[in-house]
Write a protein that holds these residues in place. Structure first.
Motif, PDB file in Angstrom:
ATOM      1  N   GLU A   1      -2.928   9.195   4.432  1.00  0.00           N
ATOM      2  CA  GLU A   1      -4.001   8.515   3.693  1.00  0.00           C
ATOM      3  C   GLU A   1      -5.312   9.281   3.791  1.00  0.00           C
ATOM      4  O   GLU A   1      -6.121   9.272   2.857  1.00  0.00           O
ATOM      5  CB  GLU A   1      -4.176   7.086   4.209  1.00  0.00           C
ATOM      6  CG  GLU A   1      -3.090   6.133   3.756  1.00  0.00           C
ATOM      7  CD  GLU A   1      -3.528   4.677   3.824  1.00  0.00           C
ATOM      8  OE1 GLU A   1      -4.741   4.420   4.008  1.00  0.00           O
ATOM      9  OE2 GLU A   1      -2.656   3.809   3.688  1.00  0.00           O
TER      10      GLU A   1
ATOM     11  N   SER B   1      -1.559  -1.035 -10.227  1.00  0.00           N
ATOM     12  CA  SER B   1      -2.675  -0.705  -9.330  1.00  0.00           C
ATOM     13  C   SER B   1      -3.867  -1.628  -9.534  1.00  0.00           C
ATOM     14  O   SER B   1      -4.782  -1.676  -8.696  1.00  0.00           O
ATOM     15  CB  SER B   1      -3.108   0.749  -9.540  1.00  0.00           C
ATOM     16  OG  SER B   1      -3.784   0.918 -10.772  1.00  0.00           O
ATOM     17  N   GLU B   2      -3.875  -2.370 -10.636  1.00  0.00           N
ATOM     18  CA  GLU B   2      -4.961  -3.318 -10.899  1.00  0.00           C
ATOM     19  C   GLU B   2      -4.772  -4.629 -10.146  1.00  0.00           C
ATOM     20  O   GLU B   2      -5.695  -5.446 -10.088  1.00  0.00           O
ATOM     21  CB  GLU B   2      -5.053  -3.610 -12.405  1.00  0.00           C
ATOM     22  CG  GLU B   2      -5.383  -2.394 -13.267  1.00  0.00           C
ATOM     23  CD  GLU B   2      -6.807  -1.901 -13.059  1.00  0.00           C
ATOM     24  OE1 GLU B   2      -7.622  -2.667 -12.519  1.00  0.00           O
ATOM     25  OE2 GLU B   2      -7.091  -0.749 -13.447  1.00  0.00           O
TER      26      GLU B   2
ATOM     27  N   ARG C   1       0.862  -1.178   0.000  1.00  0.00           N
ATOM     28  CA  ARG C   1       0.000   0.000   0.000  1.00  0.00           C
ATOM     29  C   ARG C   1       0.901   1.232   0.000  1.00  0.00           C
ATOM     30  O   ARG C   1       1.750   1.375   0.874  1.00  0.00           O
ATOM     31  CB  ARG C   1      -0.896  -0.023   1.248  1.00  0.00           C
ATOM     32  CG  ARG C   1      -1.982   1.022   1.296  1.00  0.00           C
ATOM     33  CD  ARG C   1      -2.865   0.824   2.526  1.00  0.00           C
ATOM     34  NE  ARG C   1      -4.000   1.728   2.543  1.00  0.00           N
ATOM     35  CZ  ARG C   1      -5.164   1.482   1.986  1.00  0.00           C
ATOM     36  NH1 ARG C   1      -5.355   0.332   1.359  1.00  0.00           N
ATOM     37  NH2 ARG C   1      -6.161   2.357   2.045  1.00  0.00           N
TER      38      ARG C   1
ATOM     39  N   ALA D   1      -7.393   7.933  -7.686  1.00  0.00           N
ATOM     40  CA  ALA D   1      -5.951   7.998  -7.919  1.00  0.00           C
ATOM     41  C   ALA D   1      -5.615   7.500  -9.323  1.00  0.00           C
ATOM     42  O   ALA D   1      -4.799   8.100 -10.030  1.00  0.00           O
ATOM     43  CB  ALA D   1      -5.209   7.175  -6.872  1.00  0.00           C
ATOM     44  N   ARG D   2      -6.258   6.402  -9.753  1.00  0.00           N
ATOM     45  CA  ARG D   2      -6.025   5.894 -11.107  1.00  0.00           C
ATOM     46  C   ARG D   2      -6.404   6.947 -12.154  1.00  0.00           C
ATOM     47  O   ARG D   2      -5.678   7.166 -13.128  1.00  0.00           O
ATOM     48  CB  ARG D   2      -6.845   4.615 -11.344  1.00  0.00           C
ATOM     49  CG  ARG D   2      -6.327   3.379 -10.652  1.00  0.00           C
ATOM     50  CD  ARG D   2      -6.977   2.136 -11.267  1.00  0.00           C
ATOM     51  NE  ARG D   2      -6.710   0.957 -10.460  1.00  0.00           N
ATOM     52  CZ  ARG D   2      -7.573   0.386  -9.638  1.00  0.00           C
ATOM     53  NH1 ARG D   2      -8.786   0.887  -9.508  1.00  0.00           N
ATOM     54  NH2 ARG D   2      -7.254  -0.690  -8.939  1.00  0.00           N
TER      55      ARG D   2
ATOM     56  N   ASP E   1      -8.696   8.239  -3.128  1.00  0.00           N
ATOM     57  CA  ASP E   1      -8.822   6.791  -3.014  1.00  0.00           C
ATOM     58  C   ASP E   1      -8.312   6.113  -4.281  1.00  0.00           C
ATOM     59  O   ASP E   1      -7.908   6.779  -5.243  1.00  0.00           O
ATOM     60  CB  ASP E   1     -10.260   6.385  -2.701  1.00  0.00           C
ATOM     61  CG  ASP E   1     -11.249   6.744  -3.806  1.00  0.00           C
ATOM     62  OD1 ASP E   1     -10.828   6.838  -4.986  1.00  0.00           O
ATOM     63  OD2 ASP E   1     -12.437   6.930  -3.504  1.00  0.00           O
ATOM     64  N   GLN E   2      -8.328   4.794  -4.294  1.00  0.00           N
ATOM     65  CA  GLN E   2      -7.714   4.031  -5.387  1.00  0.00           C
ATOM     66  C   GLN E   2      -8.279   4.406  -6.759  1.00  0.00           C
ATOM     67  O   GLN E   2      -7.538   4.643  -7.713  1.00  0.00           O
ATOM     68  CB  GLN E   2      -7.909   2.529  -5.117  1.00  0.00           C
ATOM     69  CG  GLN E   2      -7.396   1.610  -6.202  1.00  0.00           C
ATOM     70  CD  GLN E   2      -5.967   1.170  -5.990  1.00  0.00           C
ATOM     71  OE1 GLN E   2      -5.117   1.969  -5.650  1.00  0.00           O
ATOM     72  NE2 GLN E   2      -5.710  -0.111  -6.190  1.00  0.00           N
ATOM     73  N   GLU E   3      -9.595   4.464  -6.886  1.00  0.00           N
ATOM     74  CA  GLU E   3     -10.207   4.754  -8.181  1.00  0.00           C
ATOM     75  C   GLU E   3      -9.882   6.166  -8.649  1.00  0.00           C
ATOM     76  O   GLU E   3      -9.517   6.392  -9.813  1.00  0.00           O
ATOM     77  CB  GLU E   3     -11.727   4.559  -8.110  1.00  0.00           C
ATOM     78  CG  GLU E   3     -12.171   3.112  -8.224  1.00  0.00           C
ATOM     79  CD  GLU E   3     -11.687   2.447  -9.504  1.00  0.00           C
ATOM     80  OE1 GLU E   3     -11.754   3.080 -10.586  1.00  0.00           O
ATOM     81  OE2 GLU E   3     -11.212   1.304  -9.417  1.00  0.00           O
TER      82      GLU E   3
ATOM     83  N   THR F   1      -2.214  -1.342  -3.521  1.00  0.00           N
ATOM     84  CA  THR F   1      -3.070  -0.157  -3.431  1.00  0.00           C
ATOM     85  C   THR F   1      -2.200   1.074  -3.638  1.00  0.00           C
ATOM     86  O   THR F   1      -1.221   1.272  -2.915  1.00  0.00           O
ATOM     87  CB  THR F   1      -3.763  -0.073  -2.059  1.00  0.00           C
ATOM     88  OG1 THR F   1      -4.573  -1.239  -1.859  1.00  0.00           O
ATOM     89  CG2 THR F   1      -4.642   1.170  -1.977  1.00  0.00           C
ATOM     90  N   ILE F   2      -2.554   1.886  -4.627  1.00  0.00           N
ATOM     91  CA  ILE F   2      -1.819   3.121  -4.902  1.00  0.00           C
ATOM     92  C   ILE F   2      -2.765   4.298  -4.683  1.00  0.00           C
ATOM     93  O   ILE F   2      -3.807   4.414  -5.344  1.00  0.00           O
ATOM     94  CB  ILE F   2      -1.273   3.141  -6.343  1.00  0.00           C
ATOM     95  CG1 ILE F   2      -0.281   1.977  -6.547  1.00  0.00           C
ATOM     96  CG2 ILE F   2      -0.588   4.474  -6.636  1.00  0.00           C
ATOM     97  CD1 ILE F   2       0.235   1.856  -7.970  1.00  0.00           C
ATOM     98  N   LEU F   3      -2.408   5.147  -3.743  1.00  0.00           N
ATOM     99  CA  LEU F   3      -3.180   6.354  -3.444  1.00  0.00           C
ATOM    100  C   LEU F   3      -2.377   7.570  -3.891  1.00  0.00           C
ATOM    101  O   LEU F   3      -1.150   7.523  -3.966  1.00  0.00           O
ATOM    102  CB  LEU F   3      -3.472   6.436  -1.942  1.00  0.00           C
ATOM    103  CG  LEU F   3      -4.111   5.187  -1.304  1.00  0.00           C
ATOM    104  CD1 LEU F   3      -4.282   5.392   0.194  1.00  0.00           C
ATOM    105  CD2 LEU F   3      -5.445   4.874  -1.954  1.00  0.00           C
TER     106      LEU F   3
END
Length: 283
Positions: free
Chosen positions: A263, A198-199, A169, A272-273, A268-270, A204-206
């Motif tokens: 954090e 990240s997939e 993470r 961030a992508r 969040d992850q989505e 987990t990439i924030l």
């Protein structure tokens, strides 16, 4: 017990934890040695990692020190069991010891958590990105030295690819994402690689965007490696002279809180992508 003239950071940590057990029991080295049927000199050699120690000996020490935390004792005993040479040992003559200690720490961690404000995490760097980072070293590195460091960095990433990958993470600031390390082509490839990684379910990439402004921990690069029990967690800080490892209880608590606070302000992850994808399109 066998002598270990150049103990690894993992062996030093084990020795330190054994000393802490004795001190919590309120025993001097002389008193503890008498309980264990050994000399204070031999015990000192164990507590300074000059001598190795067996799992059976650790359990005997725990009994002598009235330690009832069986999870901790089991974890300490397990630290004696892996006597194989890790892949990082092939770099011992060509890289600083701190880089080898970091690889060993990551190899044995049960979970990894990091935060970077000016760099892409080493565990997520492409080879071309890593090479460019090392080209900026002061003093300047020779081409073979750059290749040694870059290949070591890529091999560290094996913890994310093994059959039972380590949960990872990380928090990355937008500043690191926008740096055109190696030029636009290398930078875009790096961001695409972040999106691909990240997939993966265990990663987990924030992202902390510029809009957040000031936040706790800005300007720091922090790594947190979780051990099999919380007492064996380790923090690593990136310094210009190499990684620094911390394991005092107060330090662990401080950096856990710091990462939590970071954090709290991150996308969040989505989201961030989406943010990484947007930056990659406009490089």
């Amino acid at each position: 017990m066998s002598a270990r003239p150049t103990p690894t950071a993992r062996r030093v940590r084990l020795a330190s934890e054994l000393r802490k057990l004795r001190e919590r029991a309120g025993l001097t080295a002389t008193e503890a040695a008498k309980e264990l049927g050994t000399s204070s000199g031999q015990l000192s050699n164990v507590e300074t990692a000059r001598f190795g120690v067996s799992a059976e000996r650790i359990r005997a020490m725990a009994r002598a020190y009235s330690c009832t935390d069986q999870e901790l004792v089991t974890a300490l005993a397990a630290m004696t069991g892996d006597r194989t040479r890790g892949w990082w040992e092939q770099y011992r003559e060509v890289l600083p010891t701190g880089m080898l200690d970091l690889a060993e720490l990551e190899h044995h961690a049960v979970a990894l958590r990091t935060a970077y404000t000016a760099h892409i995490p080493g565990l997520l760097q492409t080879l071309d990105h890593a090479r460019e980072i090392f080209r900026q070293s002061i003093p300047a590195l020779t081409p073979p030295e750059i290749e040694h460091r870059a290949s070591h960095r890529i091999k560290r990433q094996g913890v994310l690819y093994r059959p039972d990958p380590t949960p990872y993470r990380t928090i990355i600031h937008e500043a690191a994402l926008r740096m055109k390390v190696g030029g636009p082509t290398v930078a875009r490839e790096q961001l695409r690689y972040l999106l691909d990684m990240s997939e993966r379910a265990h990663i987990t990439i924030l992202v902390i965007p510029f809009d957040v402004g000031a936040f706790p921990g800005s300007g720091q690069s922090v790594g947190y490696a979780s051990g099999p029990v919380p007492q064996l967690d380790t923090v690593h800080l990136d310094q210009s002279h190499g990684p620094v490892l911390l394991d005092a209880e107060a330090q662990l608590a401080k950096y856990r809180q710091l990462l939590d606070r970071m954090e709290d302000v991150a996308l969040d992850q989505e989201k961030a992508r989406d943010h990484i994808h947007h930056i990659a399109q406009h490089l």
